[in-house]
Scaffold this motif. Structure first.
Motif, PDB file in Angstrom:
ATOM      1  N   ALA A  54      91.755  37.756 -41.388  1.00 59.79           N
ATOM      2  CA  ALA A  54      91.963  36.605 -40.503  1.00 59.79           C
ATOM      3  C   ALA A  54      92.163  35.309 -41.285  1.00 59.79           C
ATOM      4  O   ALA A  54      92.649  34.322 -40.729  1.00 59.79           O
ATOM      5  CB  ALA A  54      90.780  36.448 -39.551  1.00 59.79           C
ATOM      6  N   PHE A  55      91.826  35.322 -42.584  1.00 63.37           N
ATOM      7  CA  PHE A  55      91.978  34.118 -43.401  1.00 63.37           C
ATOM      8  C   PHE A  55      93.049  34.256 -44.482  1.00 63.37           C
ATOM      9  O   PHE A  55      93.245  33.332 -45.265  1.00 63.37           O
ATOM     10  CB  PHE A  55      90.629  33.738 -44.025  1.00 63.37           C
ATOM     11  CG  PHE A  55      89.632  33.284 -43.003  1.00 63.37           C
ATOM     12  CD1 PHE A  55      89.606  31.973 -42.568  1.00 63.37           C
ATOM     13  CD2 PHE A  55      88.749  34.180 -42.432  1.00 63.37           C
ATOM     14  CE1 PHE A  55      88.710  31.552 -41.599  1.00 63.37           C
ATOM     15  CE2 PHE A  55      87.848  33.772 -41.465  1.00 63.37           C
ATOM     16  CZ  PHE A  55      87.829  32.457 -41.044  1.00 63.37           C
ATOM     17  N   HIS A  56      93.749  35.410 -44.512  1.00 62.17           N
ATOM     18  CA  HIS A  56      94.846  35.520 -45.483  1.00 62.17           C
ATOM     19  C   HIS A  56      96.093  36.197 -44.917  1.00 62.17           C
ATOM     20  O   HIS A  56      97.154  36.139 -45.538  1.00 62.17           O
ATOM     21  CB  HIS A  56      94.394  36.247 -46.754  1.00 62.17           C
ATOM     22  CG  HIS A  56      94.092  37.705 -46.565  1.00 62.17           C
ATOM     23  ND1 HIS A  56      92.815  38.205 -46.584  1.00 62.17           N
ATOM     24  CD2 HIS A  56      94.886  38.784 -46.349  1.00 62.17           C
ATOM     25  CE1 HIS A  56      92.831  39.505 -46.403  1.00 62.17           C
ATOM     26  NE2 HIS A  56      94.085  39.881 -46.250  1.00 62.17           N
ATOM     27  N   SER A  57      96.013  36.810 -43.757  1.00 61.24           N
ATOM     28  CA  SER A  57      97.173  37.493 -43.192  1.00 61.24           C
ATOM     29  C   SER A  57      98.130  36.505 -42.528  1.00 61.24           C
ATOM     30  O   SER A  57      97.701  35.572 -41.836  1.00 61.24           O
ATOM     31  CB  SER A  57      96.714  38.518 -42.144  1.00 61.24           C
ATOM     32  OG  SER A  57      97.828  39.027 -41.425  1.00 61.24           O
ATOM     33  N   ALA A  62      94.876  31.054 -39.184  1.00 60.30           N
ATOM     34  CA  ALA A  62      94.340  30.470 -40.410  1.00 60.30           C
ATOM     35  C   ALA A  62      95.057  31.005 -41.639  1.00 60.30           C
ATOM     36  O   ALA A  62      95.387  30.247 -42.564  1.00 60.30           O
ATOM     37  CB  ALA A  62      92.840  30.730 -40.505  1.00 60.30           C
ATOM     38  N   GLY A  63      95.312  32.315 -41.674  1.00 58.47           N
ATOM     39  CA  GLY A  63      95.984  32.910 -42.818  1.00 58.47           C
ATOM     40  C   GLY A  63      97.403  32.392 -42.988  1.00 58.47           C
ATOM     41  O   GLY A  63      97.849  32.107 -44.102  1.00 58.47           O
ATOM     42  N   GLY A  90      95.111  43.084 -33.601  1.00 65.28           N
ATOM     43  CA  GLY A  90      93.944  43.584 -34.316  1.00 65.28           C
ATOM     44  C   GLY A  90      92.713  42.809 -33.891  1.00 65.28           C
ATOM     45  O   GLY A  90      92.766  41.579 -33.736  1.00 65.28           O
ATOM     46  N   VAL A  91      91.613  43.505 -33.712  1.00 70.49           N
ATOM     47  CA  VAL A  91      90.405  42.870 -33.165  1.00 70.49           C
ATOM     48  C   VAL A  91      89.919  41.720 -34.036  1.00 70.49           C
ATOM     49  O   VAL A  91      89.591  40.629 -33.536  1.00 70.49           O
ATOM     50  CB  VAL A  91      89.278  43.917 -32.992  1.00 70.49           C
ATOM     51  CG1 VAL A  91      87.975  43.236 -32.573  1.00 70.49           C
ATOM     52  CG2 VAL A  91      89.679  44.966 -31.963  1.00 70.49           C
ATOM     53  N   HIS A  92      89.889  41.922 -35.347  1.00 75.61           N
ATOM     54  CA  HIS A  92      89.361  40.894 -36.254  1.00 75.61           C
ATOM     55  C   HIS A  92      90.199  39.618 -36.198  1.00 75.61           C
ATOM     56  O   HIS A  92      89.677  38.513 -36.000  1.00 75.61           O
ATOM     57  CB  HIS A  92      89.312  41.452 -37.674  1.00 75.61           C
ATOM     58  CG  HIS A  92      88.715  40.521 -38.673  1.00 75.61           C
ATOM     59  ND1 HIS A  92      89.455  39.897 -39.651  1.00 75.61           N
ATOM     60  CD2 HIS A  92      87.437  40.090 -38.829  1.00 75.61           C
ATOM     61  CE1 HIS A  92      88.664  39.132 -40.382  1.00 75.61           C
ATOM     62  NE2 HIS A  92      87.437  39.238 -39.905  1.00 75.61           N
ATOM     63  N   TRP A  96      89.308  35.753 -34.395  1.00 74.36           N
ATOM     64  CA  TRP A  96      89.372  34.493 -35.133  1.00 74.36           C
ATOM     65  C   TRP A  96      90.484  33.589 -34.609  1.00 74.36           C
ATOM     66  O   TRP A  96      90.344  32.360 -34.588  1.00 74.36           O
ATOM     67  CB  TRP A  96      89.538  34.762 -36.627  1.00 74.36           C
ATOM     68  CG  TRP A  96      88.230  35.048 -37.303  1.00 74.36           C
ATOM     69  CD1 TRP A  96      87.768  36.254 -37.742  1.00 74.36           C
ATOM     70  CD2 TRP A  96      87.200  34.101 -37.581  1.00 74.36           C
ATOM     71  NE1 TRP A  96      86.513  36.111 -38.278  1.00 74.36           N
ATOM     72  CE2 TRP A  96      86.135  34.815 -38.198  1.00 74.36           C
ATOM     73  CE3 TRP A  96      87.059  32.738 -37.371  1.00 74.36           C
ATOM     74  CZ2 TRP A  96      84.958  34.184 -38.604  1.00 74.36           C
ATOM     75  CZ3 TRP A  96      85.887  32.104 -37.778  1.00 74.36           C
ATOM     76  CH2 TRP A  96      84.852  32.832 -38.388  1.00 74.36           C
ATOM     77  N   ASP A  97      91.594  34.164 -34.167  1.00 68.40           N
ATOM     78  CA  ASP A  97      92.645  33.341 -33.565  1.00 68.40           C
ATOM     79  C   ASP A  97      92.165  32.715 -32.256  1.00 68.40           C
ATOM     80  O   ASP A  97      92.495  31.557 -31.952  1.00 68.40           O
ATOM     81  CB  ASP A  97      93.901  34.170 -33.320  1.00 68.40           C
ATOM     82  CG  ASP A  97      94.740  34.347 -34.578  1.00 68.40           C
ATOM     83  OD1 ASP A  97      94.338  33.829 -35.640  1.00 68.40           O
ATOM     84  OD2 ASP A  97      95.791  35.013 -34.505  1.00 68.40           O
ATOM     85  N   ALA A  98      91.396  33.464 -31.472  1.00 71.88           N
ATOM     86  CA  ALA A  98      90.846  32.910 -30.240  1.00 71.88           C
ATOM     87  C   ALA A  98      89.914  31.738 -30.556  1.00 71.88           C
ATOM     88  O   ALA A  98      89.907  30.723 -29.843  1.00 71.88           O
ATOM     89  CB  ALA A  98      90.104  33.990 -29.459  1.00 71.88           C
ATOM     90  N   PHE A  99      89.143  31.877 -31.637  1.00 67.57           N
ATOM     91  CA  PHE A  99      88.292  30.764 -32.071  1.00 67.57           C
ATOM     92  C   PHE A  99      89.148  29.548 -32.423  1.00 67.57           C
ATOM     93  O   PHE A  99      88.892  28.435 -31.957  1.00 67.57           O
ATOM     94  CB  PHE A  99      87.454  31.189 -33.283  1.00 67.57           C
ATOM     95  CG  PHE A  99      86.811  30.038 -34.013  1.00 67.57           C
ATOM     96  CD1 PHE A  99      85.666  29.436 -33.516  1.00 67.57           C
ATOM     97  CD2 PHE A  99      87.357  29.552 -35.197  1.00 67.57           C
ATOM     98  CE1 PHE A  99      85.080  28.363 -34.177  1.00 67.57           C
ATOM     99  CE2 PHE A  99      86.779  28.484 -35.863  1.00 67.57           C
ATOM    100  CZ  PHE A  99      85.636  27.892 -35.359  1.00 67.57           C
TER     101      PHE A  99
END
Length: 290
Positions: A54-57, A62-63, A90-92, A96-99
């Motif tokens: 979620a932080f690099h894709s 964010a990614g 993807g759930v993860h 994080w995108d919903a956040f």
């Protein structure tokens, strides 16, 4: 792991992705850690970024922002992801995108689209200069509300990819014209009843802000208005944007915006600062004496 929050709690959130009930805890985590030691926190976060997609894709908000596929943060695709409530697969990533989409900063970006549309509907200017027009979804939606509006909108945009993307959305609308050029070297031809720039000036230092503002003042017709967006220095998501997304802006207060307007020579233009409902995106309004 970071010492400002219990390691087990944050590990679970980063591995599983947050639920809505976790959002206040995450924001507190980012804000307190960043305030305590911004350089060390940013450095330590890089190891966590590599561990969690979620932080690099590129498929996550964010990614994607951190990767800067077009060379800069906050590009047209990222802004359009925020405009359209994008959630990656993807759930993860989805959690994080919903956040990210629920945060006041993201809400403020969507609100500035509405802000533009409301300004256009209230004033119906004959011609508009849209500086750093990005995906131009605000323009698209305005014409959806006012399909017969007798207005020509000139979109000034440096990124050719953004122009191509916006053109595909607008599907050849002949009342929208695109110019690919850098605002720093662009020379105006004629004047406009409204000049709008929602997301450019908070990338500028104060010196460049004044320089570009002075240039745009010369583009406004008598009685016309110039409206410039800038993130507030009270943005509650600054830590997440700068650490989690590597998205850095020049945040400013209403007083700073008015002072910069005066430095640019707009003291007689009745400088006024307003905001969208979230209070995160400020708008400097200047009206040229008739």
């Amino acid at each position: 792991m970071f010492t400002i929050t219990p390691a087990g709690t944050m590990n679970r959130l980063f591995v599983d992705g947050p639920d809505a009930s976790d959002y206040p805890r995450i924001n507190d985590y980012f804000n307190r850690a960043y305030q305590r030691d911004p350089e060390n926190f940013s450095r330590e976060f890089e190891s966590l970024r590599r561990e969690h997609e979620a932080f690099h894709s590129l498929q996550s908000i964010a990614g994607y922002c951190c990767a800067k596929p077009f060379g800069y943060a906050g590009d047209f695709r990222l802004i359009d992801r925020l405009y359209t409530h994008y959630i990656g697969s993807g759930v993860h990533i989805a959690r994080w995108d919903a956040f990210a989409q629920a945060q006041p900063a993201a809400v403020a970006v969507r609100n500035r689209k509405t802000y533009f549309i409301d300004l256009m509907k209230a004033n119906l200017p004959a011609n508009v200069l849209n500086v750093a027009s990005g995906p131009a979804r605000d323009v698209l939606e305005f014409f959806g509300y006012c399909p017969d509006a007798a207005v020509v909108i000139d979109c000034l945009e440096y990124d050719a990819h953004a122009i191509n993307y916006a053109g595909s959305l607008l599907k050849g609308n002949c009342r929208v014209r695109f110019t690919q050029q850098n605002i720093l070297t662009w020379k105006a031809e004629g004047t406009y009843e409204m000049v709008w720039s929602s997301g450019l000036f908070d990338y500028f230092t104060d010196g460049v802000f004044v320089r570009v503002l002075r240039k745009l003042l010369g583009c406004v017709a008598p009685g016309g208005q110039l409206v410039i967006g800038n993130f507030s220095d009270e943005n509650p998501n600054r830590a997440f944007m700068e650490v989690g997304m590597q998205w850095f802006l020049h945040h400013r207060s209403p007083e700073q915006l008015i002072d910069l307007a005066k430095q640019a020579g707009a003291e007689a233009w009745n400088p006024e600062v307003k905001s969208e409902p979230a209070g995160v995106n400020l708008f400097l309004h200047l009206t040229k004496p008739a």
